[in-house]
Design an enzyme around this catalytic site. Structure first.
Site, PDB file in Angstrom:
ATOM      1  N   HIS A 191      28.400  29.731   5.958  1.00 44.83           N
ATOM      2  CA  HIS A 191      28.628  30.085   7.357  1.00 44.83           C
ATOM      3  C   HIS A 191      29.652  31.212   7.448  1.00 44.83           C
ATOM      4  O   HIS A 191      30.189  31.653   6.433  1.00 44.83           O
ATOM      5  CB  HIS A 191      29.040  28.874   8.187  1.00 44.83           C
ATOM      6  CG  HIS A 191      30.366  28.264   7.855  1.00 44.83           C
ATOM      7  ND1 HIS A 191      30.613  27.629   6.659  1.00 44.83           N
ATOM      8  CD2 HIS A 191      31.527  28.184   8.563  1.00 44.83           C
ATOM      9  CE1 HIS A 191      31.848  27.170   6.649  1.00 44.83           C
ATOM     10  NE2 HIS A 191      32.431  27.505   7.792  1.00 44.83           N
ATOM     11  N   HIS A 250      32.735  31.739   8.971  1.00 43.10           N
ATOM     12  CA  HIS A 250      34.171  31.691   9.231  1.00 43.10           C
ATOM     13  C   HIS A 250      34.967  32.466   8.178  1.00 43.10           C
ATOM     14  O   HIS A 250      34.617  32.444   6.987  1.00 43.10           O
ATOM     15  CB  HIS A 250      34.646  30.243   9.296  1.00 43.10           C
ATOM     16  CG  HIS A 250      34.277  29.565  10.587  1.00 43.10           C
ATOM     17  ND1 HIS A 250      34.164  28.204  10.714  1.00 43.10           N
ATOM     18  CD2 HIS A 250      33.986  30.083  11.822  1.00 43.10           C
ATOM     19  CE1 HIS A 250      33.815  27.903  11.954  1.00 43.10           C
ATOM     20  NE2 HIS A 250      33.708  29.027  12.635  1.00 43.10           N
ATOM     21  N   ASP A 272      37.658  32.014   6.520  1.00 43.33           N
ATOM     22  CA  ASP A 272      38.160  31.324   5.333  1.00 43.33           C
ATOM     23  C   ASP A 272      37.051  31.007   4.337  1.00 43.33           C
ATOM     24  O   ASP A 272      37.319  30.453   3.264  1.00 43.33           O
ATOM     25  CB  ASP A 272      38.917  30.047   5.713  1.00 43.33           C
ATOM     26  CG  ASP A 272      38.064  29.036   6.456  1.00 43.33           C
ATOM     27  OD1 ASP A 272      37.188  29.449   7.241  1.00 43.33           O
ATOM     28  OD2 ASP A 272      38.269  27.816   6.253  1.00 43.33           O
ATOM     29  N   HIS A 273      35.820  31.397   4.656  1.00 43.04           N
ATOM     30  CA  HIS A 273      34.695  31.238   3.724  1.00 43.04           C
ATOM     31  C   HIS A 273      34.089  32.577   3.287  1.00 43.04           C
ATOM     32  O   HIS A 273      33.258  32.583   2.383  1.00 43.04           O
ATOM     33  CB  HIS A 273      33.603  30.363   4.345  1.00 43.04           C
ATOM     34  CG  HIS A 273      34.019  28.938   4.533  1.00 43.04           C
ATOM     35  ND1 HIS A 273      33.568  27.907   3.732  1.00 43.04           N
ATOM     36  CD2 HIS A 273      34.872  28.368   5.418  1.00 43.04           C
ATOM     37  CE1 HIS A 273      34.118  26.773   4.128  1.00 43.04           C
ATOM     38  NE2 HIS A 273      34.910  27.027   5.159  1.00 43.04           N
ATOM     39  N   HIS A 324      36.290  22.088   1.805  1.00 37.47           N
ATOM     40  CA  HIS A 324      37.715  21.824   2.009  1.00 37.47           C
ATOM     41  C   HIS A 324      38.151  20.541   1.317  1.00 37.47           C
ATOM     42  O   HIS A 324      37.337  19.645   1.060  1.00 37.47           O
ATOM     43  CB  HIS A 324      38.039  21.688   3.507  1.00 37.47           C
ATOM     44  CG  HIS A 324      37.938  22.960   4.270  1.00 37.47           C
ATOM     45  ND1 HIS A 324      38.993  23.846   4.407  1.00 37.47           N
ATOM     46  CD2 HIS A 324      36.911  23.508   4.948  1.00 37.47           C
ATOM     47  CE1 HIS A 324      38.613  24.868   5.153  1.00 37.47           C
ATOM     48  NE2 HIS A 324      37.348  24.697   5.479  1.00 37.47           N
TER      49      HIS A 324
END
Length: 249
Positions: A62, A64, A66-67, A177
């Protein structure tokens, strides 16, 4: 690094509590990296692989930051190609392969099956690699929990979780996470008498005290302990009471 029938998987800590996942196909040497939130940690991890520095694919669940924030540097340093959801192409880094749910894409000696997993985000996909007995779950399914609903609906997330629940029980769940300890505290409020959950929560506390990862987990373990996989609808509950097994896999 853990190994399953010719594939190895490795959790790479990124940022504060993210995991990127390195996968290697022993048969072909192919290396893939899922959801790099940064570049430095992942570039360092590549140096510890059998062919230091090799990276063939970056896989995205996805959009976001942080990815995906490490994607550009990973590509520039390794020449890797990028795979992600066509529905999110407008908010992902440049894709070499844009996929949609139901697609099957060759990966080394195996293939990726693209699973629709909205809820956390609308365009979220999970990536199932049967040859590795693993699913890259992103922020849909965590150990003892599931992702927050930021764009989708509870119904979206429920359907996504049921789709993942249909995979074989020995499937490794590779989440985005390290949330297991906090998830365990919530799960115990839902099922305080679940013996398997109490054992898992104790194991997780010891792992975190030692600074160790609590994942990967397996779908069988999550079915026994994760309240979001154990929830059923009224209709499904009626089927269970009628002697039908509504859980698949």
């Amino acid at each position: 690094m853990s190994g399953t029938t010719g594939w190895t998987t490795k959790a790479v800590p990124n940022l504060s509590d993210n995991y990127a996942w390195l996968l290697r196909d022993e048969a072909t040497g192919l290396v893939a990296l899922c959801d790099p939130g940064e570049a430095r940690a992942n570039l360092a991890a590549l140096q510890d692989m059998p062919e230091p520095g090799r990276l063939d694919w970056v896989l995205l669940t996805h959009h976001h930051p942080d990815h995906i924030d490490g994607v550009a540097e990973m590509v520039s340093k390794t020449g890797a190609k990028v795979l992600g959801a066509a529905a999110d192409a407008h908010r992902l880094p440049k894709l070499d392969i844009a996929v949609k749910p139901g697609d099957r894409v060759p990966l080394g000696s195996g293939e990726i099956e693209v699973l629709d997993s909205p809820g956390h985000t609308i365009g979220h996909v999970a990536l199932y690699i049967a040859a590795a007995h693993a699913v890259l779950a992103g922020d849909t399914l965590f150990s003892l929990g599931c992702g927050r609903l930021l764009e989708g609906t509870p119904a979206d997330m429920y359907r996504a979780l049921r789709l993942l629940d249909a995979l074989p029980g020995d499937t490794l769940v590779l989440p985005g996470h390290e949330y297991t300890e906090s998830n365990a505290r919530f799960a115990l409020t839902v099922e305080p008498d679940n013996a398997a959950l109490k054992d898992r929560a104790a194991e997780v506390r010891e792992l975190r005290k030692a600074g160790l990862a609590t994942v990967p987990t397996t779908l069988d373990q999550e079915r026994a302990t994760n309240p979001f996989l154990r929830a059923v609808t009224v209709e499904e509950l009626a089927e269970r009471r009628a002697g039908k097994d509504v859980f698949k896999g």
